[in-house]
Design a protein around this motif. Structure first.
Motif, PDB file in Angstrom:
ATOM      1  N   ASP A 179      52.129  35.167  46.207  1.00 34.05           N
ATOM      2  CA  ASP A 179      51.125  34.321  45.550  1.00 34.05           C
ATOM      3  C   ASP A 179      49.723  34.683  46.022  1.00 34.05           C
ATOM      4  O   ASP A 179      48.774  34.776  45.220  1.00 34.05           O
ATOM      5  N   ILE A 192      48.805  38.084  44.504  1.00 34.47           N
ATOM      6  CA  ILE A 192      48.503  37.919  43.073  1.00 34.47           C
ATOM      7  C   ILE A 192      47.115  37.299  42.922  1.00 34.47           C
ATOM      8  O   ILE A 192      46.309  37.726  42.076  1.00 34.47           O
ATOM      9  N   GLY A 193      46.820  36.311  43.769  1.00 36.07           N
ATOM     10  CA  GLY A 193      45.484  35.695  43.723  1.00 36.07           C
ATOM     11  C   GLY A 193      44.396  36.704  44.036  1.00 36.07           C
ATOM     12  O   GLY A 193      43.343  36.729  43.381  1.00 36.07           O
ATOM     13  N   THR A 194      44.629  37.537  45.038  1.00 31.73           N
ATOM     14  CA  THR A 194      43.646  38.557  45.406  1.00 31.73           C
ATOM     15  C   THR A 194      43.459  39.556  44.271  1.00 31.73           C
ATOM     16  O   THR A 194      42.321  39.930  43.927  1.00 31.73           O
ATOM     17  N   ILE A 195      44.568  39.989  43.671  1.00 29.67           N
ATOM     18  CA  ILE A 195      44.486  40.956  42.563  1.00 29.67           C
ATOM     19  C   ILE A 195      43.735  40.340  41.394  1.00 29.67           C
ATOM     20  O   ILE A 195      42.874  40.991  40.777  1.00 29.67           O
ATOM     21  N   ARG A 196      44.004  39.081  41.085  1.00 28.77           N
ATOM     22  CA  ARG A 196      43.291  38.430  39.972  1.00 28.77           C
ATOM     23  C   ARG A 196      41.790  38.327  40.285  1.00 28.77           C
ATOM     24  O   ARG A 196      40.936  38.507  39.396  1.00 28.77           O
ATOM     25  N   SER A 197      41.476  38.018  41.547  1.00 32.75           N
ATOM     26  CA  SER A 197      40.064  37.933  41.935  1.00 32.75           C
ATOM     27  C   SER A 197      39.376  39.285  41.748  1.00 32.75           C
ATOM     28  O   SER A 197      38.240  39.360  41.241  1.00 32.75           O
ATOM     29  N   LEU A 243      40.348  41.697  39.743  1.00 35.71           N
ATOM     30  CA  LEU A 243      40.252  41.994  38.315  1.00 35.71           C
ATOM     31  C   LEU A 243      39.143  41.197  37.647  1.00 35.71           C
ATOM     32  O   LEU A 243      38.393  41.742  36.815  1.00 35.71           O
ATOM     33  N   HIS A 244      39.012  39.934  38.006  1.00 36.67           N
ATOM     34  CA  HIS A 244      37.930  39.131  37.419  1.00 36.67           C
ATOM     35  C   HIS A 244      36.573  39.609  37.886  1.00 36.67           C
ATOM     36  O   HIS A 244      35.608  39.588  37.111  1.00 36.67           O
ATOM     37  N   GLU A 291      35.726  42.617  35.852  1.00 32.12           N
ATOM     38  CA  GLU A 291      35.385  42.284  34.468  1.00 32.12           C
ATOM     39  C   GLU A 291      33.969  41.736  34.387  1.00 32.12           C
ATOM     40  O   GLU A 291      33.282  41.925  33.391  1.00 32.12           O
ATOM     41  N   ASP A 292      33.537  41.055  35.442  1.00 34.29           N
ATOM     42  CA  ASP A 292      32.226  40.450  35.435  1.00 34.29           C
ATOM     43  C   ASP A 292      31.121  41.482  35.697  1.00 34.29           C
ATOM     44  O   ASP A 292      29.975  41.253  35.383  1.00 34.29           O
TER      45      ASP A 292
END
Length: 106
Positions: A90, A93-98, A100-101, A104-105
């Protein structure tokens, strides 16, 4: 063998028929006794066999209880490790999403 008193004591000698009857009764009583003794021996053997089986079952029960305790310890350890891995996944996954976001920004 006559019906006259023997030795002047007033006792009458038993006839051969009475002796035969008494002998048959004695033989029947001895056979009954032998049968009872054999039944008792069998009962004792059965009791000893049952006691041995109970002792073996007790030993098996103790062994199985020890194995169950070991399995429960192992199962709890695996559950704990599984929770730790899930928490780490978890977090990853949170780190990867951070990341990726953040990508994107930019």
């Amino acid at each position: 063998m006559s019906d006259r008193p023997a030795n002047g004591s007033g006792n009458i000698e038993p006839s051969s028929v009475e002796i035969d009857v008494a002998t048959r009764r004695l033989m029947a009583a001895l056979e009954a006794l032998e049968s009872a003794v054999e039944r008792r021996r069998e009962a004792d053997r059965d009791e000893n066999e049952l006691a041995s089986r109970i002792q073996a079952l007790g030993a098996d029960r103790s062994r199985l209880a020890d194995e169950l305790d070991g399995s429960l310890v192992k199962s709890r350890r695996l559950e704990r490790v599984n929770r730790e891995i899930a928490d780490r996944l978890d977090a990853a996954i949170g780190t990867i999403r951070s990341v990726l976001h953040a990508g994107e920004d930019s």
